[in-house]
Design a protein around this motif. Structure first.
Motif, short mmCIF file in Angstrom:
data_model
loop_
_atom_site.label_atom_id
_atom_site.label_comp_id
_atom_site.label_asym_id
_atom_site.label_seq_id
_atom_site.Cartn_x
_atom_site.Cartn_y
_atom_site.Cartn_z
N MET A 1 0.84 -1.20 0.00
CA MET A 1 0.00 0.00 0.00
C MET A 1 0.88 1.25 0.00
SD MET A 1 -3.42 -0.69 2.23
CE MET A 1 -2.70 -0.58 3.84
N PHE A 2 2.15 1.05 0.31
CA PHE A 2 3.04 2.21 0.40
C PHE A 2 4.20 2.07 -0.58
CE2 PHE A 2 1.12 1.32 4.52
CZ PHE A 2 0.45 2.51 4.76
N ASP A 3 4.68 3.21 -1.01
CA ASP A 3 5.78 3.30 -1.95
C ASP A 3 7.10 2.90 -1.26
OD1 ASP A 3 7.20 4.43 -4.25
OD2 ASP A 3 7.81 5.94 -2.76
N GLY A 4 7.90 2.10 -1.94
CA GLY A 4 9.14 1.57 -1.36
C GLY A 4 10.10 2.65 -0.88
N LYS A 5 10.19 3.69 -1.66
CA LYS A 5 11.12 4.77 -1.31
C LYS A 5 10.68 5.45 -0.01
CE LYS A 5 13.48 7.87 -4.28
NZ LYS A 5 13.31 8.74 -5.45
N PHE A 6 9.37 5.66 0.04
CA PHE A 6 8.79 6.28 1.24
C PHE A 6 9.07 5.42 2.47
CE2 PHE A 6 5.08 5.86 4.08
CZ PHE A 6 5.16 7.07 4.74
N LEU A 7 8.91 4.11 2.32
CA LEU A 7 9.11 3.20 3.47
C LEU A 7 10.56 3.23 3.95
CD1 LEU A 7 6.90 0.12 2.45
CD2 LEU A 7 6.43 1.78 4.26
N GLU A 9 12.64 5.77 3.64
CA GLU A 9 12.82 7.06 4.30
C GLU A 9 12.23 7.01 5.73
OE1 GLU A 9 14.40 9.74 3.44
OE2 GLU A 9 13.61 11.21 4.89
N LEU A 10 11.05 6.40 5.80
CA LEU A 10 10.36 6.28 7.09
C LEU A 10 11.19 5.47 8.07
CD1 LEU A 10 7.69 6.64 8.75
CD2 LEU A 10 6.93 4.50 7.74
N LYS A 11 11.75 4.37 7.58
CA LYS A 11 12.55 3.48 8.44
C LYS A 11 13.75 4.25 8.99
CE LYS A 11 14.54 -1.13 8.46
NZ LYS A 11 15.77 -1.52 7.79
N LYS A 12 14.38 4.99 8.10
CA LYS A 12 15.56 5.77 8.49
C LYS A 12 15.19 6.78 9.57
CE LYS A 12 18.31 8.90 6.37
NZ LYS A 12 18.09 9.74 5.20
N ARG A 13 14.09 7.49 9.32
CA ARG A 13 13.68 8.53 10.29
C ARG A 13 13.24 7.92 11.62
NH1 ARG A 13 10.64 13.68 7.74
NH2 ARG A 13 11.56 13.63 5.68
N GLN A 14 12.61 6.76 11.53
CA GLN A 14 12.15 6.12 12.77
C GLN A 14 13.35 5.71 13.62
OE1 GLN A 14 9.38 2.86 12.30
NE2 GLN A 14 9.08 2.66 14.50
N GLU A 15 14.38 5.20 12.95
CA GLU A 15 15.60 4.81 13.68
C GLU A 15 16.23 6.03 14.37
OE1 GLU A 15 16.61 0.92 10.96
OE2 GLU A 15 17.79 2.75 10.66
N GLU A 16 16.21 7.12 13.66
CA GLU A 16 16.75 8.37 14.25
C GLU A 16 15.95 8.77 15.49
OE1 GLU A 16 18.08 10.24 9.97
OE2 GLU A 16 16.73 11.43 11.23
N TRP A 17 14.65 8.65 15.31
CA TRP A 17 13.74 9.02 16.43
C TRP A 17 14.02 8.13 17.65
CZ3 TRP A 17 9.55 5.63 17.88
CH2 TRP A 17 8.68 6.17 18.84
N MET A 18 14.22 6.83 17.39
CA MET A 18 14.52 5.90 18.48
C MET A 18 15.84 6.28 19.16
SD MET A 18 12.21 3.35 18.71
CE MET A 18 13.04 1.90 19.36
N GLU A 19 16.82 6.56 18.35
CA GLU A 19 18.16 6.86 18.85
C GLU A 19 18.20 8.15 19.66
OE1 GLU A 19 21.28 5.48 19.00
OE2 GLU A 19 20.03 3.71 18.58
N THR A 20 17.44 9.11 19.23
CA THR A 20 17.53 10.41 19.88
C THR A 20 16.42 10.59 20.92
OG1 THR A 20 16.30 11.36 18.04
CG2 THR A 20 18.70 11.51 17.95
#
Lengths: 561, 132
Positions: A1-7, A9-20
């Motif tokens: 249902m979601f575009d691969g590129k978006f996913l 990007e989302l994964k990357k940002r989520q990891e950042e959010w977890m880390e910080t």
């Protein structure tokens, strides 16, 4: 249902959010619990994103309401055209008392009936049997013959209002009385509206009202199902029960998985009789589930169950008729999570259950009453339970949109997770040789007993919270203003009536019909027409049951704990 | 010499099929080091009493959730008296508050555990009663 590129990007940002952010927050204050998990032990993350449902396919996994696999609901308009049926499990004492309570509930806006029978009726003993002593009319009404059934149904339509007869081992006899009464009134059989429980396998694993050994019990359950699917299209001749397995101790998901294994056995037994899948699947795809204790697990669990049943019917059993894949759900709020401490708080628990069920798109609701931990309900506690369902249905607005939580990353993710778990449990039962074999070996019973004990430990360790009972508890005497008590005269009264009834009949005719019933049981014929004849000839429940005991014997309980 | 294990009979009289409580309590007593026999469902009072005597149990636990506890407790206590046995009897199940004093004082039930009772309390009370 979601575009691969978006996913990505989302994964990357989520990891950042977890880390910080998350790390920083954790360094200031830890989470409330070491691990967060549902009632059935499924781990729950702090937050869900599209990445948690990246493989979900809208059309094949969710779909429009009324379309396969029915995740969002089985009808295109759901509650926008017709609200869930409200039917309260009701019955005690005599047929007249139960009839009166039914009318009281109907007058207060109840939209279906649900009949509670006492234990002698559920186990095939007439009220004058020595084993019935002390039990008559206690947990349901006493019905031992057709004259009692007439009183039970007095002035109540058999085709304009649906009933759910909550009876199992003696379902063939009670449904036969229902049919005989409809015949007497001239209600055509294809107009008789309702359902019965007739779910004998779960009686062996959970609830305990079994009479005959399991293979003979299955045969009688299938006789009833076959008879009804052929003659009574508006009758659901079985209700598969997740409910009692959870109440007996299993967690929500395990109970659902075991109920699926049982359901598969019923389908296989019907196929073995040579009936094509699409000739009976719709009528028997009916479930009774608990809509408690946990809000999201119930909602996702019921969505997952609906989808999985549709898939099993299509993929495993080759159903072609879309209706064969439609699992209809009747929920109860269950009694196990209701507390005796501060009983009025149960009204709030029940409200959450009713709301969860509405959000899950169920077809019918029965809400337990707040005085559950004390006795069978009073008129008032029953009315409040009915009002709870009505308030959720008419005042909250949740019934205006179909599957309003569908599409939530968390809800879809948990729905997927539960479907996966259900498949594992079904497979585990198949590895044991199927449901009947797993019951014979005591495998299911052992699993349920083990989980019951674990749950009790979790309550005592405050891993499962019950406010007012194991948290913020205050020493006090629990008192209810009024508690229901069954009148002690009931037993005498129904025994006296039974004697009069027996005196009024033609003994020769009774004996003839009973002999024919016995013969049918011995020769493998469908017993239903013979039971109906015996009922009409005024044979009693106890007499019919005993005749079949002569053929099938009595089941011995396998004591497993 | 090690102390003899406490021996308990958990029984379900009457037609009630709800056995969750009986099994959970049986397991808890076993885990607490006791020897536990669970009868299964549908037991008659004389069956319960004769099994209790045969097995020489220190305590009988009855589990009833069908509202028939007054009847069945009375019957079991009567059979015990007839057999001249002095075995403490406890009851678990859905019991009304005003019935508890009647059960204890008139019928001689040693303890009553309604819904919400804790296993640790049940274990403790069983130990006290069995050693009496």
């Amino acid at each position: 249902m979601f575009d691969g590129k978006f996913l990505e990007e989302l994964k990357k940002r989520q990891e950042e959010w977890m880390e910080t952010r998350v790390k920083k927050a954790l360094s200031k204050a830890p989470e409330r619990k070491k691990e967060f998990k549902t009632f059935s032990g499924i781990p729950v993350k702090p937050f869900y994103t599209p990445n948690d449902i990246k493989d979900l396919d809208y059309f094949s996994d969710i779909a429009f309401p009324g379309e396969y696999p029915y995740t969002s609901g089985i009808y295109p308009l759901m509650y926008r055209s017709r609200l869930y049926t409200m039917r309260q499990y009701t019955g005690w004492g005599t047929a007249e008392e139960t009839n009166k309570r039914w009318k009281y509930l109907l007058a207060h806006g109840e939209t279906g009936l649900s009949a509670a029978f006492d234990l002698p009726t559920q186990l095939g003993y007439d009220p004058d049997h020595p084993l019935a002593k002390g039990e008559v009319g206690k947990v349901g009404c006493s019905i031992s013959n057709i004259s009692e059934y007439e009183l039970l149904y007095q002035d109540i339509s058999m085709d304009k209002i649906s009933v759910h007869l909550q009876v199992n081992a003696t379902a063939p006899f009670i449904v036969a009385m229902h049919i005989a009464e409809a015949d007497r009134r001239g209600v055509p059989r294809d107009r008789i509206w309702g359902a019965c429980q007739n779910e004998i396998l779960k009686e062996f694993v959970a609830r305990g009202t079994f009479i005959y050994p399991v293979e003979h019990s299955m045969r009688l359950a299938c006789d009833l199902m076959e008879f009804c699917v052929k003659q009574m299209p508006r009758w659901q001749p079985i209700t598969v029960c997740q409910y009692h397995i959870q109440e007996a101790g299993a967690d929500f998901v395990t109970a659902m998985g075991l109920s699926f294994a049982n359901a598969i056995s019923y389908v296989e037994a019907m196929l073995k009789r040579g009936l094509p899948i699409d000739s009976f699947a719709f009528n028997i795809s009916v479930w009774n589930c608990v809509c408690a204790p946990e809000f999201f697990e119930v909602i996702c669990g019921l969505r997952a169950a609906r989808r999985l049943w549709a898939r099993i019917m299509k993929d495993k059993f080759g159903a072609r008729d879309p209706r064969s894949c439609m699992m209809r759900i009747f929920v109860g709020s269950g009694g196990l999570h209701l507390t005796r401490a501060e009983p009025l708080n149960n009204i709030i628990r029940i409200t959450l259950s009713s709301l969860a069920a509405a959000l899950a798109g169920v077809q019918a609701q029965n809400m337990q009453c707040y005085d559950e931990a004390f006795a069978i309900p009073t008129e008032e506690s029953m009315r409040i339970a009915l009002r709870t369902m009505q308030i959720v249905a008419y005042e909250s607005g949740v019934t205006d949109v179909i599957d309003p939580l569908g599409g939530s990353y968390f809800v879809e993710s948990l729905t997927n997770e539960i479907e996966k778990k259900l498949r594992e449990i079904i497979q585990a039962v198949e590895d044991e040789g199927g449901a009947i074999e797993a019951i014979r070996k005591g495998w299911m019973q052992r699993l349920i007993a083990k989980q019951a004990y674990e749950q009790q430990k979790r309550i005592e360790e405050k891993d499962i919270i019950r406010v007012g009972e194991n948290l913020f508890a205050v020493e006090r005497e629990e008192k209810l203003e009024s508690v229901f008590k069954v009148s002690p005269e009931v037993e005498e009264q129904v025994i006296e009536r039974l004697e009069k009834f027996k005196a009024s009949r033609d003994g020769k005719q009774v004996e003839e019909t009973l002999a024919k019933l016995q013969k049918a049981a011995e020769t493998g014929k469908n017993t239903m027409p013979y039971i109906i004849d015996a009922v009409k000839a005024k044979a009693t429940l106890g007499e019919m049951c005993e005749r079949l005991v002569q053929v099938f014997g009595r089941a011995e309980e396998m004591v497993v704990w | 010499m090690s102390e003899r294990k406490i021996k308990v009979l958990i029984a379900k009289p009457g037609l009630d099929g709800h056995d969750r409580g009986a099994k959970v309590v049986a397991t808890a007593l076993k885990e607490a080091g006791m020897e536990v026999i669970y009868t299964g469902r549908f037991k008659k009072p004389d069956e319960i009493v004769s099994l209790a005597l045969k097995e020489k149990v220190d305590l009988i636990g009855l589990s009833i959730l069908s509202g028939t506890h007054m009847h069945w407790c009375r019957e079991v206590m009567k059979k015990l008296r007839e057999a001249g046995a002095d075995i403490p009897v406890i009851l678990g199940g859905i019991v009304l508050d005003d019935e508890i004093p009647v059960l204890k004082e008139e019928l001689g039930i040693a303890e009553v555990f309604p819904p919400g009772s804790k296993l640790q309390d049940i274990v403790k009370r069983v130990e006290e009663l069995a050693k009496r």
